[in-house]
Design an enzyme around this catalytic site. Sequence first.
Site, PDB file in Angstrom:
ATOM      1  N   GLY A  24      27.800  29.442  35.209  1.00 50.08           N
ATOM      2  CA  GLY A  24      28.912  28.418  35.039  1.00 50.08           C
ATOM      3  C   GLY A  24      30.237  28.593  34.856  1.00 50.08           C
ATOM      4  CB  CYS A  25      33.428  27.208  33.451  1.00 47.07           C
ATOM      5  SG  CYS A  25      35.029  27.592  33.181  1.00 47.07           S
ATOM      6  CG  PHE A  26      34.894  32.634  35.398  1.00 50.94           C
ATOM      7  CD1 PHE A  26      36.132  31.922  34.862  1.00 50.94           C
ATOM      8  CD2 PHE A  26      35.079  33.134  36.559  1.00 50.94           C
ATOM      9  CE1 PHE A  26      37.202  31.568  35.803  1.00 50.94           C
ATOM     10  CE2 PHE A  26      36.209  32.936  37.453  1.00 50.94           C
ATOM     11  CZ  PHE A  26      37.306  32.245  37.013  1.00 50.94           C
ATOM     12  CD1 TRP A  27      38.318  30.338  32.456  1.00 50.83           C
ATOM     13  CD2 TRP A  27      38.458  28.205  32.027  1.00 50.83           C
ATOM     14  NE1 TRP A  27      39.236  29.775  33.314  1.00 50.83           N
ATOM     15  CE2 TRP A  27      39.416  28.694  33.159  1.00 50.83           C
ATOM     16  CE3 TRP A  27      38.041  26.861  31.620  1.00 50.83           C
ATOM     17  CZ2 TRP A  27      40.173  27.582  33.651  1.00 50.83           C
ATOM     18  CZ3 TRP A  27      39.082  26.049  32.148  1.00 50.83           C
ATOM     19  CH2 TRP A  27      39.946  26.224  33.170  1.00 50.83           C
ATOM     20  NE  ARG A  67      36.371  25.179  35.836  1.00 49.57           N
ATOM     21  CZ  ARG A  67      36.297  26.487  35.944  1.00 49.57           C
ATOM     22  NH1 ARG A  67      37.347  27.042  35.450  1.00 49.57           N
ATOM     23  NH2 ARG A  67      35.687  26.863  37.081  1.00 49.57           N
TER      24      ARG A  67
END
Length: 235
Positions: free
Chosen positions: A58-61, A8
Site C-alpha cells: 500500500g501507501c509507502f508512507w 491522496r
Amino acid sequence: MRARFTWRQTLLGLTFAGVVGQCLGFSFGAAEEAVAIAPPILDEAPKAGSETVVFAGGCFWGVQGVFQHVKGVKSAVSGYAGGTADSASYERVSEGDTGHAEAVKVTFDPTQVSYGSLLQIYFSVAHNPTELNRQGPDTGPQYRSAIFAQSTEQRAVAQAYIAQLDAAHAFSKPIVTTLETYNGFYPAEDYHQDFLTEHPTYPYIVINDLPKVAQLKQLYPERYSHKPVLVKEGL
C-alpha cells in the site's frame, strides 16, 4: 495518456498549499487493525553485515514509517519496484499501469533483527496482506501486497511463512501477497521520504499510519525503537 490522480494526490497538493485541515481526513475510513501472528518457523541463519529486502504494502508512507521504528533496521527508503526506470515517478506510478508498486527498501542488520522478524511485522502490522490490489482507501495494482526478495533464501522463507500463516488461518481471508522478481528499486521523490515523521498531523497519516506505529510498539515492544531511522538524516 492523461494521468489519473488519486484522492491522496489531490489532498497532498492541497495540504502543501496550506488549505487542508486535519478534520478532512476523517471521511476516509479507519486504520487497519494489526493482527497478532506467530513468528515464522523457517528463518534465515544469522549472518554478519547488512541485508536488504523490498516490501510493498500500500501507501509507502506508512510502510516506511513502521520499519523506521524497528530496532536493527539501518534504513527504510520509500520508492518504486516492479517496473522500469523511465516510469518510476509518483505521477506515472499513480496511473496504475507501470508495473510498479509503491514499495520500501529496508536495509537491516541480521544480527539485531532477523528477516523472519521483519516478515512478521510486515504481515501483522505494516499492512493487510489479504487485500488484493488495494490497501485501505487506496486502490490499484500500485498498492498491491508484494515482496521483492533479494535472494533465493529470502524467497523461500517468505513462501514458507505465507503457507504457515494460511494453514493456521491467521487471517480471516487467504494471503494474496505475491513474491515477485526483483529487477530494481527506484527511490521516490524527496518529499515522500520520512513523510510520517515530517507530517504527523496530515489527515492520511493520522487515520491510516500513526496507528500502525502504535500497534508495532504494542505488539512488538522488544522490536520497537522510539527514535526512527530517517532517510534525510543520512544525507
